[in-house]
Each structure stands twice: as C-alpha cells, then as structure tokens.
Design an enzyme around this catalytic site. Sequence first.
Site, mmCIF file in Angstrom:
data_model
loop_
_atom_site.group_PDB
_atom_site.id
_atom_site.type_symbol
_atom_site.label_atom_id
_atom_site.label_comp_id
_atom_site.label_asym_id
_atom_site.label_seq_id
_atom_site.Cartn_x
_atom_site.Cartn_y
_atom_site.Cartn_z
ATOM 1 N N LEU A 238 -15.673 -28.682 -67.409
ATOM 2 C CA LEU A 238 -15.513 -27.413 -66.691
ATOM 3 C C LEU A 238 -16.009 -26.298 -67.609
ATOM 4 O O LEU A 238 -15.462 -26.094 -68.692
ATOM 5 C CB LEU A 238 -14.053 -27.197 -66.301
ATOM 6 C CG LEU A 238 -13.791 -26.038 -65.338
ATOM 7 C CD1 LEU A 238 -14.592 -26.188 -64.048
ATOM 8 C CD2 LEU A 238 -12.306 -25.934 -65.010
ATOM 9 N N HIS A 239 -17.017 -25.584 -67.165
ATOM 10 C CA HIS A 239 -17.744 -24.672 -68.045
ATOM 11 C C HIS A 239 -17.278 -23.216 -67.951
ATOM 12 O O HIS A 239 -16.590 -22.694 -68.825
ATOM 13 C CB HIS A 239 -19.245 -24.747 -67.731
ATOM 14 C CG HIS A 239 -19.836 -26.105 -67.853
ATOM 15 N ND1 HIS A 239 -20.018 -26.738 -69.064
ATOM 16 C CD2 HIS A 239 -20.301 -26.963 -66.903
ATOM 17 C CE1 HIS A 239 -20.577 -27.922 -68.868
ATOM 18 N NE2 HIS A 239 -20.756 -28.078 -67.567
ATOM 19 N N ASP A 240 -17.664 -22.550 -66.872
ATOM 20 C CA ASP A 240 -17.612 -21.094 -66.810
ATOM 21 C C ASP A 240 -16.224 -20.464 -66.886
ATOM 22 O O ASP A 240 -16.077 -19.372 -67.450
ATOM 23 C CB ASP A 240 -18.327 -20.610 -65.550
ATOM 24 C CG ASP A 240 -19.801 -20.971 -65.555
ATOM 25 O OD1 ASP A 240 -20.357 -21.181 -66.650
ATOM 26 O OD2 ASP A 240 -20.397 -21.047 -64.469
#
Length: 310
Positions: A238-240
Amino acid sequence: MKIIIDTDPGQDDAITALLAIASPEIELLGVTTVAGNVPVSMTTRNALQMLDLAGRPDIPVYAGSNKPLLRAPITATHVHGASGFEGAVLPPPSRKENEGHAVDFIIDTLRNNEPGTITICTIGPLTNIALALNKAPEVIQRAKQIVMMAGAFSEVGNITPAAEFNIYVDPHAAQMVLSSGIPIVMMPLDITHQLHTSAKRIARMEALPNRVGPVVAAWLRMEKAYEAKKYGTDGGPLHDPNTVMWLLRPDIYSGRKVNVQIETQSELTMGMSVVDWWQVGLLPANVTFLRTVDDDEFYEVLIERLGRLP
C-alpha cells in the site's frame, strides 16, 4: 493542518484522500490532478468520484499537467485498470472540476496563506510541482513541506529494475523538486512494501458499516492482486496513504535525513533514486527518507479512520 493533495488516482490515491477527509487533524484545501496511473482526464474524473464517495463534493478539484516535462507519457493501467478505478463501480461525478489549472491553484493557495502553514502531499508524478516551481519559485518556497510517495533505496524499482513509478514518469520534474530547498519527506518503496494488503486486512475494511469500506476493499482486491502475485506476498503493498499517515502518526515511522538525487541521463537507470543512505557523498541532505513502519499500527489507524466516513 492544511494540505493539498497532488495526485493521479488510482485506487490507493483515493484511499489517501479518504484518510485525510476522515481525519479532523487535517484540512484538505484542494485536490490537484496529474497524468500518471492513467491520463489526466481520467485522474480528474476519479478525483471527483472519490470526493463524492467521501461525501465531500465541496472540496475543489483542479486538473493539471497531461504529460511529463520532457518525456512521453507513461501509465500504469496494468496495475490500476483502464480507468484507474477498476474493482468498484462508482456513480458518475456529481460535478465538473473547477475552472483553472492545478499549478495556478497551488500557487494561489500558497500565496494566500501564511508561509509554512501548508503541506503538499504528492502521490503521483511531480510534474505540477515542478511547473509551479518554474512559474513562481518564491511562492512555492512558502510551503511548509512536501510529503511525497516516491523513490526507493533497497527496493530499487517497481516499473523498471532501477526506478519507482512516480519518479520514472517524470524524473526531470522530480529532480527539480528535490533541488528546490523545500523541506521534503519521502515515502519510498522501502516503506510501502512493508504494508501488505492481506486478505484479513481487506476483510476488515469490507466489514465496515458504511459505503466506503466495501468500495476500498473492492479496489484493493483488484489492484493488489497483480502486485501480490508479482512479489509473492500475502497482499500487494500500500503506497500513497503513507503521506497522510505520516502527518497523523509520525511516531510509527523511522528514517533519517539523506541526500537524494534522480538519474535523468541514462536510459538504463532513468528515474533511479540515488539515495546516499550511508553518507558517502559530499552533497548535503535534502530529504527525510523513511525506511521502517509499524505495519499493524498503520492498518489499525487506517481502518478506524475509514470507519468514520459515510
């Protein structure tokens, strides 16, 4: 705290905005869009839809750059789907984007607020920020900081062997921003790859008694299936949302100040984040570069906050 989110939605981009909206500590002044995961016409439509989903159609949305500074556009439809929002079906946007360009909104907002009071969270390519720097450098310096999902050190690359996607799409813009002197916090792949979207975590989101939870779960099941298979993990990274989570809970992250430069010459390593983690170079630190995160606490906060939404 006042923030602007500059974004290329994308499912996890939308989750970032939802987290910000669900958090009373944060005032989301506006959303600016950029070409990245999908073309800017789609990222703008998706931004409008994500704000409708959150029950906040009052938050302004401004469309930004439709291409990188110097390179041809690159997308990530192989991850996010053709629309960027594959996995869940949302109603058409209830409105159109605001008149005007994202770059002008960023400049005007910084000009009309006290210096050092606005954080820019960048979760896509840095084209809009670079254009704002070029147009009004003295105004952009009024930003408190830029918190960006970008780059990598030990994880190296996710779009090429050497480069992280947001940097690779517009490496020249990224280098401009990193050279600006604005305080920068970088959330690299080193952080995001610790945050597996496991089936158990997605099920908890799906069980939330609101409309947001099932949509987020559907998005993640679709988007993260590709990455889970790619990396052989129990869920894709999970990035942003790390950008907003760091504003809320900096205590769950650790890292240090280092120098980061972006490769803009070599086609072999174009967009590589050259991170002087061991301080062997002579250039001064220009980035707070984070390397570890408490993944369980991250998801506890994220799921609890998403549960506050409609």
